[in-house]
Design a protein around this motif. Sequence first.
Motif: not given
Length: 436
Positions: A302, A308, A351-353, A359, A364, A373, A379-380, A408
């Motif tokens: 990340t 993504w 994961g997600h934003w 969420h 994406y 990114l 993001r998670t 996170d």
Amino acid sequence: MIKMAEFAKRRKQLMQQVGPEGVVILTAAPSVARNHYHEYPYRQNSDFYYLTGFQEPEALLVIAPKRKGGEFILFNRIRDREMEIWNGYRAGQAGACEIYGADESFPIQEVAMRLPELLEGREKIYYTLGIDRENDEIVLTALNQLRAKIRNGVQAPLEFIDVRPIIHDMRLLKSTAEIDLMRKAAEITADGHIRAMQFCKPGMNESQLEAEVMYEFQRNGGRFCAYTPIVGGGANSCILHYVSNDSVIKNGDIVLIDAGCEYQYYASDVTRTFPANGKFSGEQRAIYEVVLAAQLAGIEATRPGTPWPDVEKLTVKIITQGLVDIGLLKGNVSSLIEQKAYFQFYMHKAGHWLGLDTHDAGRYKVGDDWRLLETGMVRTVEPGIYISADIPGVDKRWHNIGVRIEDDVLVTENGNEVLSRKVPKTVAEIESLMSA
């Protein structure tokens, strides 16, 4: 805390994208339904809050770039002493201007009367149709009133454009103030998870453990959860969206807690998994170590420039290899991935934003390309393995082990920052904390 100058900056940025030919209309979240005389907390629409900081219901925002009478127009409730005695302070029209920086403010009851004037001369209406039927009718009626006057030289808008993609792309990149709030949310959430590990004992009900998490959230300023907490022991740890939280935690159970607080509108989302009795069994440890390896690799990936789906692919590869090493899958790792053989054990995304919503908003993919990114995105990273008792061909010693590890993660200029790093997550750290 987000200052009003930042909300104004966001509106200016939006106006630059909309241009003088456009007008933005955004409605507040509807009033919360009441159950007889009981009031429920109101939570503002995230996009509306993002542009205004305004937290009252029954409001409508108009942003009209280059309008001589003012660009930021807020329709909101009038001051009403009797209603304020019962339900609390209202900003009113003066407060909308003095506190929130509106150029003009009118009673919400005057929307239908004043909206045609605000739309006149514009070519595009940036408004999301189909969400609020009542406000759709008001906007369409105002538009039709203008169109009826076209032969008199009145210029009416020609098209509707959904404003959400523009706002959501803005929301993807967090400001310094937003990051500070998300750090605080993650810190409060970390304390809740730590407390749960310290207090967990076989024989407790899941709801009791949830109460310990909630206590820590609220005493540190996170009055509301960002989402309904998941507290699942044993078989319940394998239910991805388990929220009953009402079973007794037994000796030998693994316990999965997915819980995050909301702090000043910003969410945290953290999951930890630990043994109810403080000591991982051999099987629990084996599964846990695979998930942890996948999560650490996902966090490392990340960073700016990473597409993504790359984090997803990395976690899938490590988990599939781990399941082969343990013996729960057999065959070539690449072939197993192609066949999605891992899916019976790992069936969700990595994961997600994260931001104003758990969420969070933001695409994406942009067109046919996955988004890269960028610095300021959050993001998670949350891989997992879930071995429910009904998966065929799995020895029962692996049954009812559900493990998810979630943090996170802020994308920084040189890599990343794990906002929720305070929560222990190695086997040694967890066992040490729970035995103290």
